[in-house]
Design an enzyme around this catalytic site. Structure first.
Site, PDB file in Angstrom:
ATOM      1  N   TYR A   1     -11.791  14.456  -9.585  1.00 39.84           N
ATOM      2  CA  TYR A   1     -11.627  13.007  -9.408  1.00 39.84           C
ATOM      3  C   TYR A   1     -11.859  12.277 -10.726  1.00 39.84           C
ATOM      4  O   TYR A   1     -11.056  11.434 -11.140  1.00 39.84           O
ATOM      5  CB  TYR A   1     -12.599  12.505  -8.338  1.00 39.84           C
TER       6      TYR A   1
ATOM      7  N   LYS B   1      -9.175  10.047 -12.943  1.00 41.47           N
ATOM      8  CA  LYS B   1      -9.409   8.645 -13.295  1.00 41.47           C
ATOM      9  C   LYS B   1      -9.381   8.446 -14.808  1.00 41.47           C
ATOM     10  O   LYS B   1      -8.857   7.435 -15.305  1.00 41.47           O
ATOM     11  CB  LYS B   1     -10.744   8.176 -12.723  1.00 41.47           C
TER      12      LYS B   1
ATOM     13  N   ALA C   1      -6.100   3.986  -5.117  1.00 41.56           N
ATOM     14  CA  ALA C   1      -6.745   5.159  -5.702  1.00 41.56           C
ATOM     15  C   ALA C   1      -7.025   6.196  -4.625  1.00 41.56           C
ATOM     16  O   ALA C   1      -7.132   5.865  -3.440  1.00 41.56           O
ATOM     17  CB  ALA C   1      -8.052   4.781  -6.397  1.00 41.56           C
TER      18      ALA C   1
ATOM     19  N   THR D   1     -10.026   8.422  -3.545  1.00 42.72           N
ATOM     20  CA  THR D   1     -11.458   8.345  -3.816  1.00 42.72           C
ATOM     21  C   THR D   1     -12.286   9.408  -3.103  1.00 42.72           C
ATOM     22  O   THR D   1     -13.515   9.378  -3.181  1.00 42.72           O
ATOM     23  CB  THR D   1     -11.995   6.960  -3.431  1.00 42.72           C
TER      24      THR D   1
ATOM     25  N   ASP E   1       0.867  -1.173   0.000  1.00 41.76           N
ATOM     26  CA  ASP E   1       0.000   0.000   0.000  1.00 41.76           C
ATOM     27  C   ASP E   1       0.904   1.223   0.000  1.00 41.76           C
ATOM     28  O   ASP E   1       2.131   1.097  -0.040  1.00 41.76           O
ATOM     29  CB  ASP E   1      -0.952  -0.021   1.204  1.00 41.76           C
TER      30      ASP E   1
END
Length: 296
Positions: free
Chosen positions: A127, A131, A61, A63, A33
């Protein structure tokens, strides 16, 4: 050859790890991680011998969609969702590694009632833009799978757990909370992380054609308010405490920045089904998930 799983402590990473430990030769997997491998840092890549790997599954990610609209959050969001996948894509390309990456319905503006994999990217938020950039970068890798999700539910903090806690408060006469407003003009399907993990390995094991696949639960398209009401009813029989409101009404008095959301998040599952994988009906899995929450 080995498999590296990034973002192993998040909802999806946890599901992948559990599947590996129960159904696969866990000794051939490595997990990391951001605390041990920051994929957005070019200098971090020297810690791995990439010649040992034939697959990388990226579950990492940023988020926090509203936090991404702040100056600090924007930097973190782009680092995790765009720069990181770009560096992974370059590394995997150089070493002949298959890269699996999980994306989001936020790469679309939500004007179409259902989105297929060929729809042009049209993100509304920081965001979503990050992505979309990550998707494009991963697509430069010769061997890649992008799996697009929506409304993810797994171990850890998620919408259903939050609604269960609010239902308990509404059921407690001492608490004083009588009603909860929930958005009713955003529609989609839940994605349970155990199904996403199974889909990842289905594509890998079956050597499906490389490319982008939508992966959510199957079944009916519902609103956040519908899901909240089902959760309240299952927890305490108090679904009437959920008050549907529009997105505009819900965020009218927000103290901080609010990211624009797609109103339609439903993703077409036809391409994934053509490989032989049909996800479970999300409402059936939600009922089982709620049963576990209520009995815990």
């Amino acid at each position: 050859m080995r498999t590296l799983v990034t973002g192993c402590n998040g909802q999806l990473g946890t599901a992948v790890r559990e599947l590996v430990e129960h159904e696969r030769a866990a000794k051939s997997f490595d997990f990391c991680d951001i605390d041990t491998f920051d994929m957005g840092d070019p200098g971090a890549y020297g810690q791995y011998d990439w010649g040992l790997y034939d697959t990388v599954i990226n579950c990492g990610a940023f988020t926090a969609v509203d936090a991404a609209e702040t100056p600090e959050g924007r930097v973190s969001c782009w680092r995790a969702n765009a720069a990181g996948p770009a560096l992974l894509s370059r590394t995997c390309s150089e070493h002949g590694i298959t890269l699996v990456h999980v994306s989001s319905d936020y790469v679309f503006d939500g004007t179409a009632e259902e989105h297929d994999e060929d729809e042009p990217l049209s993100p509304l938020s920081v965001y979503g833009q990050s992505k979309a950039a990550g998707d494009l970068a991963v697509g430069c890798c010769p061997r890649f799978y992008v799996l697009r999700s929506s409304w993810v539910v797994g171990r850890g903090k998620n919408f259903v757990k939050t609604m269960k806690a609010l239902s308990d408060r509404c059921a407690n006469p001492v608490d004083g909370l009588e009603r909860v407003t929930v958005v009713s003009d955003q529609r989609g399907r839940l994605t349970f992380t155990d199904q996403m993990a199974q889909a990842v390995f289905h594509l890998l094991d079956g050597q499906a054609p490389y490319g982008t696949y939508n992966m959510t639960g199957s079944g009916n398209v519902r609103s956040w308010a519908d899901i909240a009401r089902a959760t309240f009813d299952a927890a305490n029989g108090n679904g009437d405490a959920v008050v549907p409101v529009t997105t505009e009404e819900y965020y009218r008095n927000a103290a901080g920045p609010v990211a624009p959301r797609p109103h339609n998040s439903a993703l077409s599952l036809d391409k994934l089904a053509s490989t032989g994988f049909v996800p479970r009906d999300w409402e059936e899995e939600l009922a089982e998930y709620l049963e576990e929450l209520v009995s815990a």
